[in-house]
Write an enzyme that holds these catalytic residues in place. Structure first.
Site, PDB file in Angstrom:
ATOM      1  N   LYS A 188      38.291 -15.534 -21.415  1.00 24.98           N
ATOM      2  CA  LYS A 188      38.204 -17.007 -21.556  1.00 24.98           C
ATOM      3  C   LYS A 188      37.822 -17.306 -22.998  1.00 24.98           C
ATOM      4  O   LYS A 188      36.974 -16.619 -23.594  1.00 24.98           O
ATOM      5  CB  LYS A 188      37.128 -17.564 -20.615  1.00 24.98           C
ATOM      6  CG  LYS A 188      36.752 -19.024 -20.870  1.00 24.98           C
ATOM      7  CD  LYS A 188      37.915 -19.990 -20.618  1.00 24.98           C
ATOM      8  CE  LYS A 188      37.529 -21.436 -21.007  1.00 24.98           C
ATOM      9  NZ  LYS A 188      38.689 -22.362 -20.860  1.00 24.98           N
TER      10      LYS A 188
ATOM     11  N   SER B  13      41.069 -30.299 -17.239  1.00 26.89           N
ATOM     12  CA  SER B  13      40.269 -30.636 -18.413  1.00 26.89           C
ATOM     13  C   SER B  13      38.939 -29.924 -18.239  1.00 26.89           C
ATOM     14  O   SER B  13      37.922 -30.542 -17.908  1.00 26.89           O
ATOM     15  CB  SER B  13      40.064 -32.146 -18.525  1.00 26.89           C
ATOM     16  OG  SER B  13      41.108 -32.735 -19.254  1.00 26.89           O
TER      17      SER B  13
ATOM     18  N   CYS C   6      41.890 -26.421 -30.140  1.00 26.54           N
ATOM     19  CA  CYS C   6      40.559 -26.995 -30.021  1.00 26.54           C
ATOM     20  C   CYS C   6      40.412 -28.226 -30.923  1.00 26.54           C
ATOM     21  O   CYS C   6      41.192 -28.416 -31.864  1.00 26.54           O
ATOM     22  CB  CYS C   6      39.531 -25.942 -30.355  1.00 26.54           C
ATOM     23  SG  CYS C   6      39.644 -24.575 -29.201  1.00 26.54           S
TER      24      CYS C   6
ATOM     25  N   LYS D 260      46.926 -18.866 -30.553  1.00 25.11           N
ATOM     26  CA  LYS D 260      47.447 -19.532 -29.349  1.00 25.11           C
ATOM     27  C   LYS D 260      47.753 -20.954 -29.764  1.00 25.11           C
ATOM     28  O   LYS D 260      46.884 -21.667 -30.288  1.00 25.11           O
ATOM     29  CB  LYS D 260      46.393 -19.500 -28.249  1.00 25.11           C
ATOM     30  CG  LYS D 260      46.723 -20.300 -26.985  1.00 25.11           C
ATOM     31  CD  LYS D 260      47.628 -19.533 -26.065  1.00 25.11           C
ATOM     32  CE  LYS D 260      47.793 -20.192 -24.693  1.00 25.11           C
ATOM     33  NZ  LYS D 260      46.644 -20.025 -23.794  1.00 25.11           N
TER      34      LYS D 260
ATOM     35  N   THR E  43      48.656 -20.744 -14.212  1.00 26.88           N
ATOM     36  CA  THR E  43      48.649 -21.485 -12.947  1.00 26.88           C
ATOM     37  C   THR E  43      49.010 -20.614 -11.745  1.00 26.88           C
ATOM     38  O   THR E  43      48.319 -20.640 -10.711  1.00 26.88           O
ATOM     39  CB  THR E  43      49.626 -22.676 -13.046  1.00 26.88           C
ATOM     40  OG1 THR E  43      49.205 -23.547 -14.117  1.00 26.88           O
ATOM     41  CG2 THR E  43      49.681 -23.447 -11.751  1.00 26.88           C
TER      42      THR E  43
END
Ligand SMILES: CC(C)(C)CCc1c(C(=O)O)[nH]c(=O)[nH]c1=O
Length: 313
Positions: A44, A69, A131, A165, A273
């Site tokens: 993460k 979110s 971010c 990313k 997902t």
């Protein structure tokens, strides 16, 4: 036929891994990934300090994907560095990716990368450029000048292998601009795409949004995003130096989706997902389905078709 994937000098059993954020919050979840049929895995995204993240509900599965979110909940960079150093020592044959983010913008990105540079971790880092930057500016990866400044600063001291990313782009001018920035640096990879930002899903019984943070706005994943993900993988592959590998993320539910990402030029494949919905068994199924496609098409290796998407000329 073999699903072996070569990526930054290592041969993985297969190209599949989790997408950062899913099934990778702590050592237990990471151990689950390490012993699953996934070829590799990523942690993460870590911020300098641990974060609780946003109030729940903050992630919801939808028929055609997901909305989230989360707000960067994570146990803090020191936790993931400790786990990563233990892991690289215990399993040097099974490299993985350490994901890094920032909640306070430019300076925290730099500080986090400095901490990794000064640590005993020697593996790959995935720098999450989705971010927030300074208030009043879009996320880092949508500000091309700030992204260039950030990478210039990081490469002034960081000597270990890393990649970035990226969020999705939707304009050819943006594909050109981000590729022009990234091609200036010795990046090992680019991961396309992060969730499609700030979507909105409405519950058809309550006429209400389904997640609490941001008035219901959240990143979209799953089937909804595959065309955008494939386009970003293809566009970046066409524009980036061949020394920069591509990780394909977004809308991978089946072996066919995985095959399409590879056709667009992806080397590794991340599943978010569908991993959340199906659990670790998704990797056994995806490996089996992708292998069946290679056999059906008479391919022995991924290299035979990787990046070979045909156009209608
Ligand atoms: C969206 C940010 C919270 C700024 C970064 C972390 C992140 C999150 C998250 O933690 O909310 N969700 C995503 O789908 N992608 C991300 O990169």
């Amino acid at each position: 036929a073999s699903l072996q994937a070569t990526f930054y000098g290592h041969t993985y059993e297969n190209p599949f891994m989790n997408a950062s954020g899913v099934h990778c919050m702590d050592t237990a979840e990471l151990d689950g990934l390490a012993t699953s049929a996934a070829g590799s895995f990523v942690t993460k995204s870590a911020t300098a300090e641990g974060r609780d993240g946003n109030p729940e509900p903050r992630y919801v599965n939808l028929e055609l994907g997901s909305i989230n979110s989360m707000g960067l909940p994570n146990l803090g960079l020191a936790y993931y560095l400790k786990d990563a150093i233990q892991r690289q020592t215990a399993h040097p044959d099974k490299p993985f990716f350490l994901s890094v983010a920032s909640y306070k913008g430019f300076d925290e990105y730099v500080a986090n990368m400095k901490a990794i540079q000064d640590s005993a971790y020697t593996g790959l880092v995935e720098l999450n450029l989705s971010c927030p930057n300074v208030p009043g500016k879009p996320q880092m990866a949508y500000d091309f000048e700030d992204t260039e400044k950030l990478l210039t600063e990081i490469f002034s001291f960081y000597t270990k292998p890393f990649g970035v990313k990226l969020p999705p782009y939707f304009d050819f001018m943006h594909f050109d601009k981000i590729a022009a920035v990234l091609n200036q640096f010795d990046l090992k990879f680019v991961n396309c795409i992060n969730s499609v930002g700030n979507g909105l899903y409405i519950d058809d019984e309550t006429d209400t949004v389904v997640i609490k943070p941001k008035g219901g706005f959240g990143g979209i994943g799953g089937e909804y995003v595959k065309p955008t993900a494939l386009a970003n993988v293809r566009a970046l592959r066409q524009r980036l130096n061949p020394t920069i590998d591509i990780i394909g993320t977004g809308g991978i539910l089946t072996g066919r989706d995985a095959y399409e990402h590879l056709l667009c030029g992806a080397s590794m494949l991340q599943v978010g997902t569908q991993l959340y919905k199906e659990g670790l068994g998704v990797f056994d199924r995806l490996n089996s389905e992708l292998l069946d496609i290679l056999v059906a098409k008479g391919y022995n290796t991924i290299a035979e078709f990787k990046g070979k998407l045909a156009t209608l000329d």
